[in-house]
Design a protein around this motif. Sequence first.
Motif, short mmCIF file in Angstrom:
data_model
loop_
_atom_site.label_atom_id
_atom_site.label_comp_id
_atom_site.label_asym_id
_atom_site.label_seq_id
_atom_site.Cartn_x
_atom_site.Cartn_y
_atom_site.Cartn_z
N GLN A 44 9.81 4.00 -7.75
CA GLN A 44 10.21 2.76 -7.08
C GLN A 44 10.59 3.01 -5.61
O GLN A 44 10.55 2.09 -4.81
N LEU A 45 10.92 4.25 -5.29
CA LEU A 45 11.29 4.59 -3.91
C LEU A 45 10.06 4.75 -3.01
O LEU A 45 10.18 4.79 -1.80
N ASP A 47 6.69 3.60 -1.17
CA ASP A 47 6.13 2.35 -0.64
C ASP A 47 5.00 2.68 0.32
O ASP A 47 4.64 3.85 0.50
N GLU A 48 4.45 1.64 0.96
CA GLU A 48 3.30 1.86 1.85
C GLU A 48 3.67 2.69 3.08
O GLU A 48 2.81 3.33 3.68
N ASN A 49 4.96 2.72 3.46
CA ASN A 49 5.38 3.56 4.58
C ASN A 49 5.42 5.04 4.22
O ASN A 49 5.36 5.90 5.09
N ASN A 50 5.56 5.31 2.93
CA ASN A 50 5.62 6.69 2.46
C ASN A 50 4.85 6.78 1.13
O ASN A 50 5.46 6.95 0.07
N PRO A 51 3.51 6.65 1.19
CA PRO A 51 2.71 6.57 -0.03
C PRO A 51 2.67 7.86 -0.85
O PRO A 51 2.33 7.83 -2.03
N ASP A 52 3.03 8.99 -0.24
CA ASP A 52 2.99 10.27 -0.96
C ASP A 52 4.38 10.75 -1.36
O ASP A 52 4.56 11.92 -1.69
N PHE A 53 5.35 9.86 -1.35
CA PHE A 53 6.74 10.23 -1.61
C PHE A 53 6.90 10.98 -2.92
O PHE A 53 7.48 12.06 -2.96
#
Length: 161
Positions: A44-45, A47-53
């Motif tokens: 859930q953390l 998102d599109e700003n960090n797609p490889d989180f």
Amino acid sequence: MSAVELESETMADGVSQLQKQLVDYTASLFDEAFLDEQFNQLQQLQDENNPDFVVEVVSLFFKDSERLVDELTKALDQQTVDFKLVDKNVHQLKGSSSSIGVQRVQRACIAFRDCSEEQNVEGCLKSLQHVKHEYSLVKNKLETLFKLQKQLLAAGGPLPR
């Protein structure tokens, strides 16, 4: 039906097939207790700003876990075992497993800590083998999960939520 429409329909079928495969595979990881709710929280953390989180966090877990397992192996191979060091490393591995939702590794670490607290070298050696086994399984399972996700994205499909 034109060739373009047919190709578009075939691609859509491929995407929905990949999505179903991904959903089923992910469900199996929870059903078989490889992962728990904490892994959902981690996803859930992303998102599109960090797609490889998630991949990045799990990769750090892999790297750290391998270091800890190596240290545990060395510590248990000593003539006189430093159980404080063993306990510290097992505790750290248990915590990192728990934080990303890798349930079976976390459970194996709990049993390992019990042996360490009892200063049971034989039990620690068996526990270490169990931790290594569970770690290897979950690493392979997560690598497969990430490959499926990559295939789905490459095919133009969104990841299921």
